[in-house]
Design an enzyme around this catalytic site. Sequence first.
Site, PDB file in Angstrom:
ATOM      1  CE  LYS A  63      93.332  80.239  93.522  1.00 29.81           C
ATOM      2  NZ  LYS A  63      92.206  80.667  92.608  1.00 29.81           N
ATOM      3  CE1 TYR A  97     115.950  54.390  98.946  1.00 29.57           C
ATOM      4  CE2 TYR A  97     115.334  56.720  98.938  1.00 29.57           C
ATOM      5  CZ  TYR A  97     115.343  55.634  99.584  1.00 29.57           C
ATOM      6  OH  TYR A  97     114.931  55.248 100.862  1.00 29.57           O
TER       7      TYR A  97
END
Length: 350
Positions: free
Chosen positions: A43, A253
């Site tokens: 899955k 940043y």
Amino acid sequence: MVTMRLDVPPPALRLGFDPDALRSNWQALDKLSGRARAGAAVKADGYGVGVRQVVPVLHAAGCRDFFVAHWSEVVDVLDFAAPGSISVLHGPLGDADAAFARACGVKPVINSLEQARRWLAAGGGRCDLMVDTAMNRLGLPMAQIGEECLKALEIDVLLSHLVSAEEDSALNAVQCARWQEVCAALPHARSSLANSAGIALGSAFHGDLTRPGIALYGGVPRPEMAGLIRPVVHPQAAIMQVRTVAAGETVGYNATFTAPAAMRVGTIALGYADGYLRCWSGKGRFHAGGVELPVLGRISMDMTVIDLSRAPHLNEGDWVTANYTLPEASAVTGLSQYELLTVLGRRFGR
Ligand SMILES: *Cc1c(COP(=O)(O)O)cnc(C)c1O
């Protein structure tokens, strides 16, 4: 509109994939399953590894039972495995799901009396049945296993799912006993309880079929599996730009890293949008040719900056590989081994 065939250049990030390791992990788990056969949970795009590259390798190794969660996940598996070897864990949530299962021959996992009735009304046929033995999530409650309508089901795999198999929890034995009770009460062809971690709990947990997921892809859910399981994926990215940062300058940043001395740094094409999340900021490590390359400052959406001080030979266009061994990566980031795999984004070349 005229459809053009565009020759899209290869991406600057790729997910290194080791099919031998995947095959070896499945074989090790199959062996550890004793008299039971190992299936495979594929899955969520094969836990992010890429279902279309995972299923052919598992199939060639001898795996004949594949578990997906959603009906939409069936199509990719169907290209490589027989319909009757595919089980859909969420079960028929509506009539369209039941009709789809009938049309392509895959097995629904029946999770409730309502799903059982829906499946039978659609014409029925081979299915699996999930009984909830403690999870209280999805599955038929134990109290309902005597219900009349279940007698009409043609049950291939009778399954339950362990709550805490990766821990030495008292619930393991409780669930094992309940599952054995269920198996005695309901006719079925094969029984199944264990996920990856459950396989290591011993033969009482094995039944006829085990359902490993995470350990196939390099996860180590229990310490006793450590020596058996090999890493399967290696996130890699190309260096896009190299520069020298002067002492006292910052990187990225919010200026969370300040260069203590002049240093050579490289910017690679991998960021949190690719699943290399911000929790790796200042903690992640890459490597190339045996040299460790620490992450500097914040992870950006599409980029990460690494320290190239110890790798003067590396230049723009060269590839580096993330340290992404799942147990260690989990310890560093606090993400689970499952999350570390399933967050890997769609921009990776797979
Ligand atoms: C995902 C899943 C598995 C596999 O579990 P792992 O812990 O990844 O080995 C097995 N059974 C069911 C029902 C699942 O949903």
